[in-house]
Design a protein around this motif. Structure first.
Motif, PDB file in Angstrom:
ATOM      1  N   UNK A 123     -25.005  35.311 -24.948  1.00 24.85           N
ATOM      2  CA  UNK A 123     -23.654  35.052 -24.447  1.00 24.85           C
ATOM      3  C   UNK A 123     -23.421  33.563 -24.200  1.00 24.85           C
ATOM      4  N   UNK A 124     -24.402  32.896 -23.601  1.00 27.54           N
ATOM      5  CA  UNK A 124     -24.256  31.456 -23.337  1.00 27.54           C
ATOM      6  C   UNK A 124     -24.113  30.704 -24.656  1.00 27.54           C
ATOM      7  N   UNK A 125     -24.925  31.080 -25.637  1.00 25.84           N
ATOM      8  CA  UNK A 125     -24.821  30.451 -26.956  1.00 25.84           C
ATOM      9  C   UNK A 125     -23.457  30.662 -27.582  1.00 25.84           C
ATOM     10  N   UNK A 169     -18.913  37.410 -17.042  1.00 29.11           N
ATOM     11  CA  UNK A 169     -18.090  36.522 -16.212  1.00 29.11           C
ATOM     12  C   UNK A 169     -18.749  35.153 -16.031  1.00 29.11           C
ATOM     13  N   UNK A 170     -20.077  35.158 -15.832  1.00 32.21           N
ATOM     14  CA  UNK A 170     -20.789  33.885 -15.687  1.00 32.21           C
ATOM     15  C   UNK A 170     -20.693  33.067 -16.965  1.00 32.21           C
ATOM     16  N   UNK A 171     -20.758  33.754 -18.102  1.00 27.17           N
ATOM     17  CA  UNK A 171     -20.614  33.052 -19.382  1.00 27.17           C
ATOM     18  C   UNK A 171     -19.251  32.365 -19.460  1.00 27.17           C
ATOM     19  N   UNK A 172     -18.202  33.101 -19.058  1.00 24.31           N
ATOM     20  CA  UNK A 172     -16.850  32.522 -19.084  1.00 24.31           C
ATOM     21  C   UNK A 172     -16.731  31.306 -18.172  1.00 24.31           C
ATOM     22  N   UNK A 173     -17.470  31.336 -17.038  1.00 21.52           N
ATOM     23  CA  UNK A 173     -17.409  30.229 -16.086  1.00 21.52           C
ATOM     24  C   UNK A 173     -18.287  29.054 -16.500  1.00 21.52           C
ATOM     25  N   UNK A 174     -19.523  29.353 -16.941  1.00 25.36           N
ATOM     26  CA  UNK A 174     -20.526  28.307 -17.104  1.00 25.36           C
ATOM     27  C   UNK A 174     -20.525  27.665 -18.486  1.00 25.36           C
ATOM     28  N   UNK A 175     -20.273  28.463 -19.533  1.00 27.75           N
ATOM     29  CA  UNK A 175     -20.393  27.910 -20.890  1.00 27.75           C
ATOM     30  C   UNK A 175     -19.497  26.686 -21.118  1.00 27.75           C
ATOM     31  N   UNK A 176     -18.211  26.714 -20.697  1.00 22.07           N
ATOM     32  CA  UNK A 176     -17.401  25.508 -20.899  1.00 22.07           C
ATOM     33  C   UNK A 176     -17.958  24.291 -20.166  1.00 22.07           C
ATOM     34  N   UNK A 177     -18.523  24.516 -18.967  1.00 20.69           N
ATOM     35  CA  UNK A 177     -19.081  23.398 -18.206  1.00 20.69           C
ATOM     36  C   UNK A 177     -20.340  22.852 -18.884  1.00 20.69           C
ATOM     37  N   UNK A 194     -27.508  24.988 -31.185  1.00 24.31           N
ATOM     38  CA  UNK A 194     -28.003  25.581 -29.930  1.00 24.31           C
ATOM     39  C   UNK A 194     -27.655  27.070 -29.855  1.00 24.31           C
ATOM     40  N   UNK A 195     -26.478  27.449 -30.355  1.00 23.05           N
ATOM     41  CA  UNK A 195     -26.118  28.868 -30.395  1.00 23.05           C
ATOM     42  C   UNK A 195     -27.059  29.632 -31.318  1.00 23.05           C
ATOM     43  N   UNK A 196     -27.377  29.045 -32.477  1.00 25.78           N
ATOM     44  CA  UNK A 196     -28.332  29.686 -33.396  1.00 25.78           C
ATOM     45  C   UNK A 196     -29.675  29.889 -32.707  1.00 25.78           C
TER      46      UNK A 196
END
Length: 456
Positions: free
Chosen positions: A21-23, A145-153, A170-172
């Motif tokens: 999700x973070x990727x 929800x954490x992905x939505x909050x943290x990934x942009x940051x 990095x996503x790969x």
């Protein structure tokens, strides 16, 4: 809630989900920048088209994978799809034309449309205890929800020291790590389905179960309420904050974070609530809260008011989405889970496919206050329809009539042995013949090959 992470197999799968999700969140940011590089002023059109392609892939591919998931080894399927996703995002930095973005986005999301429902259908086979499974659902909601909050940051911090192309790499890497975590555990084998008479019946099996089960038809109506509220927030937040309130990018990020914060708060509280209250009133309350937040937006709120509305909207959406897995698990035979989870994935995203362009078109042509009112009405009507379709009295066991029939099918012993260090032993199937005499009898009722209609 974190107690469920003591289960080794679930812990590895949850970590795989979080890392992937973070990727994916990094790619969302990088894709916007790539679209700007290639199309400049038309970047919004490119992203909107890519989003529509994503939804088409979700709606079209998920039932196909769900039809055949029970025939394939789960671990091999999940790992293969993760590695294919890694290969696709590695190709994105080499894109030179807009059409290439569209092709790669379709391939990426076709893989996700196969991966996600199979992954979701595996969790209830690992965590058979209802209480543990409910905690796992809440953890999954928190991860989104954490992905939505943290990934942009995280993406913003990385972009200070590297080009956006590196975010794709990095996503790969995240997908490869996810695949490694899946390889590190032994998953329960999917239970064998009785052969469907045709490819079409296999592909539509999950849809037929879904649309013939009253509580799931109610869930579909609530999915529409979630998409009506969610698209208003996703599509029009930047317009509300930048153009209407004349505020900056920081306030846009805070407004998005408010919806994620409301959702996280509910995900943390819900396991305890669901020990005392059934899903139906909780999920209907969520629908009402989302409609209320949209109607209040009609009043033209200040920034503080908008943050409050999005907090309420996120909380309402979480009340609907978090218990969904429990309803699906309850509404089918264990061997039907991949098909039913795929049907939920496809049908819920078909709602978004309708409401995404609707929210954008209404915002431009009707104005934002009118859009708030209209989408609020959609959410309220969908919630009212769910209340009508999904009866308050919804017992597991139902009396129903059977015509005289004989049939042979697989039965599974209920014992599942979980060995934390040695792997997994699944249930052993045995083929049994049955003869039903005509008349009425009662048992836990789900739609399957021998019960094709819900008792009236």
């Amino acid at each position: 809630m974190l107690d469920v992470l003591a289960h080794r197999i679930y812990r590895h799968l949850f970590l795989a989900q979080v890392i992937a999700l973070i990727g994916t969140g990094l790619t969302t940011v990088a894709l916007a920048l790539l679209a700007h590089d290639l199309a400049e002023g038309q970047a919004g059109v490119v992203l909107g088209t890519a989003l529509a392609i994503k939804m088409v892939a979700y709606v079209g591919i998920a039932p196909l994978v769900g039809a055949y998931a029970s025939r394939l080894p789960r671990r091999t399927l999940l790992v293969s799809l993760d590695l294919m996703r890694a290969a696709v995002v590695c190709a994105l930095p080499f894109v030179t034309e807009v059409w290439q973005i569209y092709v790669l986005i379709f391939l990426l999301n076709a893989c996700s449309a196969g991966f996600t429902p199979v992954f979701q259908a595996t969790i209830p086979d690992i965590l058979e205890d209802e209480e543990k499974y409910t905690r796992a659902l809440s953890l999954s909601r928190l991860a989104y929800d954490l992905e939505n909050l943290l990934s942009p940051m995280v993406a913003a911090a990385l972009l200070m020291v590297m080009g956006f192309d590196v975010l794709f790499v990095l996503n790969a890497l995240a997908f490869v790590i996810s695949a490694a975590l899946v390889i590190s555990v032994t998953l329960p084998a999917p239970l064998a389905l009785e052969e469907a008479p045709s490819v079409w019946r296999r592909v539509t099996r999950g849809m037929r179960i879904y649309l013939k089960t009253p509580r799931l038809r109610g869930l579909l109506a609530l999915n529409l309420a979630v998409s009506a509220a969610g698209t208003m927030q996703i599509v029009n937040t930047v317009v509300l904050v930048r153009s209407v309130l004349n505020l900056g990018e920081k306030e846009v990020a805070l407004a998005f974070a408010a919806a994620g914060g409301g959702s996280m708060l509910i995900a943390l509280l819900l396991p305890k609530v669901l020990e005392r209250v059934s899903e139906r009133p909780v999920m209907l309350l969520g629908g009402v809260m989302m409609a209320l937040s949209l109607y209040l937006g009609w009043l033209g709120p200040s920034f503080a008011g908008l943050v409050g509305l999005w907090l309420l909207l996120g909380a309402g959406a979480s009340l609907v989405m978090t218990p969904t897995g429990r309803l699906l698990k309850r509404s089918c035979q264990p061997e039907e889970r991949p098909a039913l989870f795929a049907a939920q994935f496809s049908l819920s995203h078909s709602c978004w496919l309708v409401t995404y362009p609707l929210a954008g078109w209404l915002g431009v042509n009707l104005g934002l206050t009118g859009t708030f009112a209209l989408l609020g009405t959609v959410a309220l009507a969908a919630t009212g329809l769910a209340a009508l379709i999904w009866h308050a009295h919804d017992p597991m066991a139902l009396e129903h009539e059977h015509a005289a029939q004989s049939h042979t099918h697989l039965h599974y012993h209920d014992e599942h042995h979980q060995h934390e260090h040695e792997g997994w032993e699944g249930p052993e199937p045995h083929r049994h013949s049955h003869h039903h005499s005509p008349g009425s009898h009662g048992h836990v009722f789900v739609i399957d090959d021998h019960h094709s209609h819900w008792p009236s």
